[in-house]
Design an enzyme around this catalytic site. Structure first.
Site, PDB file in Angstrom:
ATOM      1  N   LEU A 243       0.827  -1.211   0.000  1.00 28.64           N
ATOM      2  CA  LEU A 243       0.000   0.000   0.000  1.00 28.64           C
ATOM      3  C   LEU A 243       0.857   1.254   0.000  1.00 28.64           C
ATOM      4  O   LEU A 243       0.613   2.186  -0.763  1.00 28.64           O
ATOM      5  CB  LEU A 243      -0.930  -0.006   1.213  1.00 28.64           C
ATOM      6  CG  LEU A 243      -2.125  -0.941   1.095  1.00 28.64           C
ATOM      7  CD1 LEU A 243      -2.962  -0.867   2.361  1.00 28.64           C
ATOM      8  CD2 LEU A 243      -2.990  -0.580  -0.114  1.00 28.64           C
ATOM      9  N   ALA A 244       1.890   1.291   0.853  1.00 28.49           N
ATOM     10  CA  ALA A 244       2.712   2.498   0.927  1.00 28.49           C
ATOM     11  C   ALA A 244       3.528   2.673  -0.357  1.00 28.49           C
ATOM     12  O   ALA A 244       3.515   3.742  -0.963  1.00 28.49           O
ATOM     13  CB  ALA A 244       3.626   2.435   2.149  1.00 28.49           C
TER      14      ALA A 244
ATOM     15  N   ARG B  49      -5.707  -4.810  20.860  1.00 28.92           N
ATOM     16  CA  ARG B  49      -5.034  -6.074  20.573  1.00 28.92           C
ATOM     17  C   ARG B  49      -4.072  -6.531  21.654  1.00 28.92           C
ATOM     18  O   ARG B  49      -4.048  -7.700  22.019  1.00 28.92           O
ATOM     19  CB  ARG B  49      -4.273  -5.941  19.249  1.00 28.92           C
ATOM     20  CG  ARG B  49      -5.226  -5.804  18.101  1.00 28.92           C
ATOM     21  CD  ARG B  49      -4.527  -5.586  16.795  1.00 28.92           C
ATOM     22  NE  ARG B  49      -5.540  -5.581  15.739  1.00 28.92           N
ATOM     23  CZ  ARG B  49      -5.275  -5.377  14.456  1.00 28.92           C
ATOM     24  NH1 ARG B  49      -4.038  -5.149  14.071  1.00 28.92           N
ATOM     25  NH2 ARG B  49      -6.248  -5.395  13.575  1.00 28.92           N
TER      26      ARG B  49
END
Lengths: 645, 260
Positions: free
Chosen positions: A51-52, A338
């Site tokens: 994505l980056a 998380r």
């Protein structure tokens, strides 16, 4: 190769002054520009196509820069962003539930346990909304309501619904969007794409990153590429643990090579253990599979109240179950962040109440949701995840609860960058998971996609221009001696790996290292364990270099050789992680030191001594790395004990 | 837990130019292993014996990156429907089975080594129009254009394609119609894909043909092999779009009188 040891590393965060909400706008307006006619004269090297990387390469090419993009996969579309399931956060407030840029900012700072920078995180929250718009325009098929509006779901660590999603394949769809944009630029000739190429060194000339050395993984050729800027978008290093939810190819090599060339590495011990993964089934296990956090919207996590309860889950009445997240964290329940959910699961298993093979598992149960909403609704929301679970385990989660256990998933640590996403090495920018900047000591769900795309679409394209416009570049091409030297080092290392011809496979060493790291630098860390690991890692590394067996040659496709180079770097990097974990004498987010906990077992931060980023500096072979500090300033958020109770 | 003894016949080919051959390897597998984990076990044994391990593409091992792909007993990704090789588990086999493992075969997918093939032709098909021409930064608000839920769902059905190439490998003609049609349909079903709809389908089909993929003769083997269950309805949709676009192109270039 590296700076003199007594010159302190420059760690100017370059956060602009002024009110938080105005910092980015003011900064953007003040950044220097490269004129459109000049952009094509500048060559930007982007390593990685997730994505980056894909979003950055495409956006820079659209602006007019001359871009080369490298990935080790056979197509840029296969980068591991593709596996992200649950969603992407954005402060759109489409649900009218009180979300705002401010709230996403605060949630992220708190979620990261106050170990990230206010300025960076606020900017991330600001540009989050633009990302959704951009992706919709590219044709990303986000989930919609019947009226045609975008749908949202909730995610851990938030009390608003701000997560956008495309079934359980959000990462895939966002990556395909960025990949399409990248392919469009490749077709225009604005991006030169190099697939099946792996970066093996960074070339620094006169203190600036000026190129890379890569290996063509098909022919084995070692090649140099020179440019004006190098952008690392090479992801995280979770595979140091061998077993993780990362793709098999994910590795630390590019970032580690850059570290050895002078780029500081921040908070290497900050790793995220994801609470909902499919448990290990045997010694042959090669990777772990995540079950999206979005499942915790409808799944209830529990273990039997009694120890060693071997009854089938359906035979255990409600009164004899411990819904431990709902019990311990009533206001967030199953949607606790998380790190907290992972530790709670580990605790339950350590108490002997774990379920499944080896007792390393807890239930994630959909029975309540199915009886409330009907199986069809659950199917519509999670069908592909349920099918994936069934394929892997052979069990049907509509009928029996899933068994899940925490697994290494993401690394918040990474190459240190300033507000412009530039490392301590001028001309080396680092984006996405590969940098350290936004998630502090724990990343919130659905924020990795947001950060990768924020960096690539909306931050780097501005800030890189400021560096290029403000730099007087010496004429450099690959004939410079620095390239020849780096190439020679790469060839020597490859030859050395092939010449050992020992008795153990690369994987066997990787598994041993991974186990060591999981036991001593995983969910719970102690001085004793970390010191043990720090004694053992150099021994293991020596065994590796004496006894690894890498067959085949350097001038063909050789997957063992590729793995060997990566594992060799993990063998060194692991030591840095353990030292970082040892010297951070507090617990925060995913970094849990057993010596530092509250009476009820929650993380105990030490803000007086550790409200800072630890930035490790390479000082030569055999010389201990130096720990530098970037103090974190909290002007707008009050440091508080994180509570999800 | 049950262990099974299997006999593998695996295609070994040292380089694109080398002549390949099948070699036979025995292996003991656990029913809970994935198919690729079973190959890992074989490879560990080969390394110990001094033979180079079997090369195969793989990365995410959770069925989404599209890297893995091989013919398993003549079927792309093996016997289980809607399942990539990495998600296929050994419980789909039984003790004593013989398993034939080959690379995907198509002239547009040349073998690089063993089971690794070159699928860069797929990227070139995307380059020929498989995108929306929208640069970074100028997009309207995400909710400015409504997309009916049904359309978004159908676009998503097509967009799920992982680009693994099983459709090509399964097709007797080695046609890439399902792959190309999935991408054409994904964008054709969304309002954002409309402005370039015709240009896109013409460009992508032309590129597909020039890569050396075969034509579609409606065997539907592609749909059966697709790990993401992409429907061949997409091929029908692409053919319709292609015809419309071709007619319009002829009109616009004055190549002949065609009525609507």
């Amino acid at each position: 190769m590296t700076g003199a040891p007594d010159v302190p590393m420059q760690l100017d965060d370059r956060i602009p002054d002024g009110p938080l909400a105005e910092k980015w706008d003011r900064h953007r307006s003040a950044l220097r520009l490269v004129s459109p006619a000049n952009k094509r004269k500048y060559h930007v090297i982007v390593v990685g196509s997730g994505l980056a990387g894909a979003s950055a390469a495409a956006s820079l090419a659209e602006l007019g820069y001359n871009v080369s993009c490298f990935c080790f996969q056979d197509s840029p579309r296969r980068a591991h962003s593709i596996a992200a399931q649950g969603g992407i956060n954005a402060a759109k407030n489409y649900q009218n539930d009180g979300d705002s840029v401010e709230r996403l900012f605060r949630d992220t700072i708190k979620g990261g346990d106050f170990r990230s920078r206010e300025g960076n995180v606020y900017r991330l929250s600001q540009v989050s909304a633009d990302i959704i718009d951009q992706c919709v325009a590219q044709g990303v098929p986000f989930a919609r309501e019947y009226g045609g509006l975008l749908a949202n779901r909730s995610f851990g660590g938030a009390q608003v619904s701000r997560t956008f999603y495309a079934r359980g394949q959000t990462g895939q769809q966002l990556l395909i969007g960025a990949y399409q944009a990248l392919e469009r630029q490749i077709a225009r000739g604005a991006v030169q794409m190099y697939t099946r190429h792996e970066m093996l060194d960074l070339v620094v000339i006169d203190g600036r990153a000026r190129g890379i050395v890569v290996r063509d993984m098909v022919t084995g050729a070692i090649e140099s590429h020179a440019g004006h800027d190098v952008v690392l978008a090479t992801g995280g290093y979770g595979n140091v643990f061998y077993l993780s939810t990362n793709a098999k190819g994910c590795n630390v090599t590019a970032a580690f090579r850059a570290w050895k060339r002078g780029a500081g590495f921040a908070n290497p011990s900050f790793t995220q253990i994801h609470p909902t993964c499919i448990p290990v089934s045997g010694e042959y296990q090669s990777k772990l599979t995540l079950m999206s956090e979005s499942l915790r919207n409808d799944g209830r996590v529990w273990v039997p109240l009694k120890q060693d309860d071997t009854r089938l889950p359906r035979d255990i009445p409600d009164a004899e179950r411990d819904y431990f997240l709902e019990r311990k964290y009533p206001s967030f329940g199953n949607l606790a962040p998380r790190d907290i959910a992972s530790r709670a699961a580990k605790e339950a298993c350590d108490e002997g109440r774990g379920v499944g093979r080896g007792g390393l598992g807890v239930y994630l149960d959909f029975a309540t949701a199915i009886s409330r909403l009907g199986e069809d609704v659950i199917r519509e929301r999670y069908a592909n995840l349920f099918e994936m679970y069934e394929r892997i385990t052979g069990e049907n989660p509509y009928q029996t609860p899933m068994r899940i256990y925490p697994a290494v998933h993401y690394t918040m640590g990474g190459t240190w960058v300033d507000y412009n996403l530039m490392s301590t090495l001028p001309g080396l920018h680092v984006i996405g998971e590969a940098n350290f900047s936004d998630h502090g000591a724990n990343r919130l769900g659905a924020s990795a996609l947001m950060q990768g795309l924020a960096d690539g679409y909306f931050v780097l394209p501005y800030t890189i221009g400021d560096y290029i416009a403000g730099t007087k570049f010496a004429e450099v091409d690959t004939s410079h001696s620095a390239f020849a030297e780096a190439e020679q080092q790469v060839r020597d290392r490859t030859a050395r790996l092939l010449a050992i011809n020992g008795s153990r496979s690369v994987d066997s060493f990787h598994k041993e290292l991974g186990k060591l790291m999981w036991d001593h630098c995983g969910m719970a860390r102690s001085r004793e364990g970390l010191e043990l690991a720090l004694r053992r890692i150099p021994e293991l590394r020596a065994e590796f270099w004496a006894d690894v067996r890498v067959l085949g040659s350097a001038d063909t496709l050789n997957q063992s050789l590729e793995k060997a180079g990566r594992v060799a770097d993990f063998m060194e990097f692991a030591e840095l992680m353990c030292r970082d974990a040892l010297e951070r004498e507090e617990s925060c987010g995913g970094h849990f030191r057993v010596e530092y906990q509250t009476p009820d077992g929650e993380a105990l931060r030490n803000d007086d001594e550790f409200a800072h980023v630890a930035v490790w500096e390479y000082r030569g072979e055999g010389v201990p790395a130096k720990r530098n500090v970037e103090q974190l300033e909290f002007e707008f958020v009050q440091l508080a004990t994180r509570s999800y109770k | 837990m049950s262990t099974m003894r299997l006999t593998l016949k695996v295609w070994r080919q040292a380089s694109p130019e080398a002549k390949g051959e099948f070699r036979t390897y025995p292996v003991e597998a656990d029913e809970h292993m994935s198919f690729l984990e079973m190959l890992d076990v074989v490879n560990e044994g080969l390394i110990a014996a001094g033979e180079e391990p079997i090369a195969f593409d793989h990365d995410c091992r959770e069925g989404i990156c599209g890297s893995c792909g091989m013919m398993i007993n003549g079927k792309a990704h093996g016997p289980r429907a809607a399942t990539t090789a990495c998600q296929l588990h050994m419980r789909s086999f039984k003790d004593g089975d013989h398993i034939l493992i080959e690379p995907f075969r198509a002239s547009a997918f040349p073998v690089i080594r063993d089971l690794v093939v070159d699928r860069s032709s797929f990227d070139r098909i995307i380059q020929a129009g498989g995108y929306v021409s929208v640069g970074t930064g100028a997009a309207p608000d995400g909710n400015a254009i409504l997309v009916p839920k049904e359309m978004a769902e159908r676009a998503m059905d097509a967009a799920q394609c992982i680009g693994c190439g099983a459709c090509v490998a399964a097709c007797p003609n080695a046609s890439a119609m399902l792959f190309t049609a999935a991408k054409v349909s994904h964008l054709a079903m969304l309002p954002q894909g409309q402005p370039e709809r015709h240009r896109r389908v013409l460009g992508m089909v032309e590129q597909m043909d020039s890569e050396g993929f075969g034509g579609c003769t409606n065997f539907a083997e592609c749909e059966a092999a697709c790990p993401k269950q992409i429907s061949i309805e997409n091929i029908a949709r692409m053919n319709r779009d292609f015809l419309k676009a071709s007619l319009r192109e002829r009109e616009e270039t004055g190549a002949g009188a065609v009525s609507n």
